[in-house]
Design a protein around this motif. Structure first.
Motif, PDB file in Angstrom:
ATOM      1  N   VAL A 149      22.938   9.546 -52.283  1.00 34.37           N
ATOM      2  CA  VAL A 149      21.939  10.498 -52.773  1.00 34.37           C
ATOM      3  C   VAL A 149      22.017  11.849 -52.049  1.00 34.37           C
ATOM      4  N   CYS A 150      21.572  11.877 -50.806  1.00 34.56           N
ATOM      5  CA  CYS A 150      21.307  13.142 -50.115  1.00 34.56           C
ATOM      6  C   CYS A 150      22.524  14.029 -49.846  1.00 34.56           C
ATOM      7  N   LEU A 174      23.525  12.839 -59.572  1.00 36.62           N
ATOM      8  CA  LEU A 174      23.824  14.105 -58.902  1.00 36.62           C
ATOM      9  C   LEU A 174      25.196  14.106 -58.221  1.00 36.62           C
ATOM     10  N   GLU A 221      23.387  17.084 -51.997  1.00 39.75           N
ATOM     11  CA  GLU A 221      22.471  18.223 -52.057  1.00 39.75           C
ATOM     12  C   GLU A 221      22.835  19.352 -51.090  1.00 39.75           C
ATOM     13  N   PHE A 222      23.599  19.028 -50.050  1.00 35.54           N
ATOM     14  CA  PHE A 222      23.828  19.996 -48.975  1.00 35.54           C
ATOM     15  C   PHE A 222      25.276  20.466 -48.906  1.00 35.54           C
TER      16      PHE A 222
END
Lengths: 114, 215
Positions: free
Chosen positions: B122-123, B152, B126-127
């Protein structure tokens, strides 16, 4: 749990903006969060409230506006908005050629300051 | 009073990611941000890739883990420069963590840098950390429903490595569904089926990587 990093960045940017414009207190922060951004509003609120202590945003509330995923079809030219977090085909003609126009936002749009 | 602002929440991260990118470009480095869930085979893919690139490319690795140095120890055995980041609980690497270790690697001597992100589907997507491309691994033991459950990362990745294909005979896995859903989410994603255990398919991935990094 990446909402903690996002809350940290959000506080950092808001505090800098507030200070740069010569204000000393933030009353509220309004943000736009796309439904496909991978951010959970509840987790972001929780992280924000836990991290705002000791900053200019100590008493600030976080107002989250969720932005749905929308786009337009390259085949039938229809604009569409969906309730899911992604689009697999045009909801009107099922074409797989489409462009996503919104849903990935992670933006600060307004600060209420004193 | 109301103050209208137009800034991205992750501006701070993106600014540092841009700085990292300048440092990488200055050193003539191609940078791959490698992401997957825990245990999908990131370090195993790196081991296979580094062996396959021996004599062809000078590789360096940044290892990201919540804690421990197991992965860096494995990479060090292959005699390539490696630095371990321990995030101490954070579920992803961010641009600042990468920035803080830039001086620990001989960037100017390398052609290719792999950043092995924290295992998490997941995370990390995003970065930005200053990479040229994001590459993800999905191992078939995770199931064919993952593209639609974690869209995503599939949307952000330039390549999808489907690992552990040697286990196909033991699993009810619909390979076609993985391909179809991944391509629906990201029509330009390049898909490779590999087994890091047997080495099957690894050459095709390496060939694509070399081509992509040179173009």
């Amino acid at each position: 749990m990446h909402e903690v990093s996002i809350a940290d960045s959000l506080l950092d940017t808001s505090v800098r903006e507030c200070r740069d414009k010569g204000f000393t207190k933030i009353g509220s922060i309004k943000v736009c969060i796309g439904k496909a951004s991978g951010v959970m509003p509840e987790a972001l609120l929780f992280a924000f409230d836990a991290m705002k202590a000791g900053t200019l945003a100590e008493g600030a509330s976080l107002i989250i506006e969720e932005v749905p995923v929308s786009g337009h079809c390259n085949t039938c030219n229809t604009a569409f908005t969906v309730s899911e977090k992604y689009v697999l085909c045009c909801p009107h003609c099922s074409s797989e050629s489409f462009t996503v126009d919104s849903g990935r936002e992670l933006n600060i749009v307004e600060l209420e300051v004193d | 009073m109301k103050l209208k602002v137009a800034s991205k929440i992750l501006d701070a991260n993106e600014r540092i990611a841009q700085d990292n990118r300048k440092a990488f470009e200055g050193a003539g480095l191609y940078v791959v941000n490698l992401m997957s869930s825990p245990g999908a085979g990131k370090t195993s893919l790196l081991e296979n890739t580094i062996k396959g690139l021996a004599g062809k490319s000078r590789v360096g690795v940044i290892e990201g883990d919540i804690t421990g140095t197991d992965d860096a120890v494995r990479i060090e055995r292959l005699e390539v420069p490696v630095v371990q980041i321990n995030t101490g609980g954070a579920c992803h690497l961010d641009a600042n963590m990468i920035n803080s270790v830039l001086n620990d690697l001989p960037l100017a001597e390398l052609n290719l840098l792999f950043i092995e992100n924290v295992g998490n589907l997941v995370c990390p997507a995003e970065f930005k950390v200053g990479e040229d491309i994001k590459v993800m691994i999905l191992s078939i033991t995770e199931g064919h429903d993952k593209p639609l459950k974690y869209p995503l990362m599939f949307q952000e990745s330039s390549a999808l490595i489907i690992n552990k294909i040697d286990l196909k005979p033991f699993l009810d896995i619909d390979m076609e569904k993985i391909r179809k859903d991944a391509l629906s989410l990201n029509p330009s994603i390049k898909i490779f089926e590999v087994s890091c255990k047997t080495g099957e398919g690894v050459d095709a991935w390496i060939e694509w990587l070399v081509q992509t990094s040179n173009s």
